[in-house]
Write an enzyme that holds these catalytic residues in place. Sequence first.
Site, short mmCIF file in Angstrom:
data_model
loop_
_atom_site.label_atom_id
_atom_site.label_comp_id
_atom_site.label_asym_id
_atom_site.label_seq_id
_atom_site.Cartn_x
_atom_site.Cartn_y
_atom_site.Cartn_z
N THR A 299 10.00 -47.68 -53.80
CA THR A 299 10.07 -47.80 -55.26
C THR A 299 10.64 -49.15 -55.67
O THR A 299 10.17 -49.77 -56.64
CB THR A 299 10.93 -46.66 -55.86
OG1 THR A 299 10.34 -45.40 -55.51
CG2 THR A 299 11.00 -46.77 -57.36
N LYS B 136 2.74 -42.77 -60.37
CA LYS B 136 3.24 -42.05 -59.20
C LYS B 136 2.65 -40.65 -59.28
O LYS B 136 3.07 -39.84 -60.13
CB LYS B 136 4.77 -42.02 -59.17
CG LYS B 136 5.33 -41.45 -57.88
CD LYS B 136 6.83 -41.60 -57.81
CE LYS B 136 7.38 -41.02 -56.50
NZ LYS B 136 7.01 -41.81 -55.31
N SER C 257 9.08 -35.44 -55.97
CA SER C 257 9.99 -34.32 -55.75
C SER C 257 11.41 -34.87 -55.71
O SER C 257 11.63 -36.08 -55.74
CB SER C 257 9.63 -33.58 -54.47
OG SER C 257 9.50 -34.47 -53.39
N ASP D 247 12.25 -42.39 -59.67
CA ASP D 247 11.31 -43.42 -59.22
C ASP D 247 10.36 -43.81 -60.35
O ASP D 247 10.08 -45.00 -60.57
CB ASP D 247 10.48 -42.92 -58.04
CG ASP D 247 11.31 -42.75 -56.77
OD1 ASP D 247 12.50 -43.12 -56.78
OD2 ASP D 247 10.77 -42.23 -55.78
N GLU E 62 2.33 -45.78 -56.61
CA GLU E 62 3.29 -45.54 -55.53
C GLU E 62 3.09 -44.16 -54.94
O GLU E 62 3.11 -43.15 -55.66
CB GLU E 62 4.73 -45.66 -56.04
CG GLU E 62 5.74 -45.52 -54.91
CD GLU E 62 7.15 -45.25 -55.38
OE1 GLU E 62 7.94 -44.73 -54.56
OE2 GLU E 62 7.47 -45.54 -56.53
N ALA F 41 4.06 -40.96 -52.18
CA ALA F 41 5.27 -40.16 -51.95
C ALA F 41 5.49 -40.02 -50.45
O ALA F 41 4.85 -39.20 -49.80
CB ALA F 41 5.15 -38.79 -52.61
#
Length: 231
Positions: free
Chosen positions: A18, A39, A43, A56, A117, A119
């Site tokens: 991030t 994104k 979580s 993030d 981005e 995860a």
Amino acid sequence: MAIRGLLIAGTNTEVGKTHVAAMIARTLAASGRRVGVYKPAASGCLATAEGLIAEDAVALWEAAGRPLTLEQVCPQRFLAPLAPPRAAQAEGRRVDATLLRTGLEPWLAASEIVIVEGAGGLMSPLSDVDYNIDLAAELGLPLVIVAANELGVINATLQTLITARTRAPHLPIAGVVLNQATERPSDASLASNAEELAARCDAPLLATISYGASTFDQPVDWFALATMKPN
């Protein structure tokens, strides 16, 4: 979907993905580009009176100059600090695999370039049927791999490149960013990791970031990298 963008992936969790994505977005915005940030799922979110907040997503949104809405930056948010499918299951929910893809659509008209981005790492589960690499392959955006500057980074980076080449052979790989996410004063590999990556990887070492730094060690034309064609 035709859009200019970059997909930021990590060799693992907690590598500063991030931080790097936000730095790229901020650099592009400072150059006058209309930057979108997306994104697909997050979580480990914070529970607030207004609902779940993905830190993030907030960092990306702020770096890009707050385009569109925070909800559109990250439309799927979960509380537990687990992979999204497990975090969703803990809430009696499921990750919407279709929304992972269609959530990018609002950014098509609003942006010149979108920073996406992922995860976790490329083989981290993103939904019941998807890994990060599956979404990356479908979107076709050039891949920027964020690697933590620490002992073991050579293996982690090469394995990530092998995964990308194997699971998504046509996906363009823009290169690697070596980020020192933690201080690590006793790690002797810090002095040689950049040289080793440059010598051993079949993708360019784009830049390095020192611990606590907010700038890259050298200028990178991120907008140009987003035009890379499929392999």
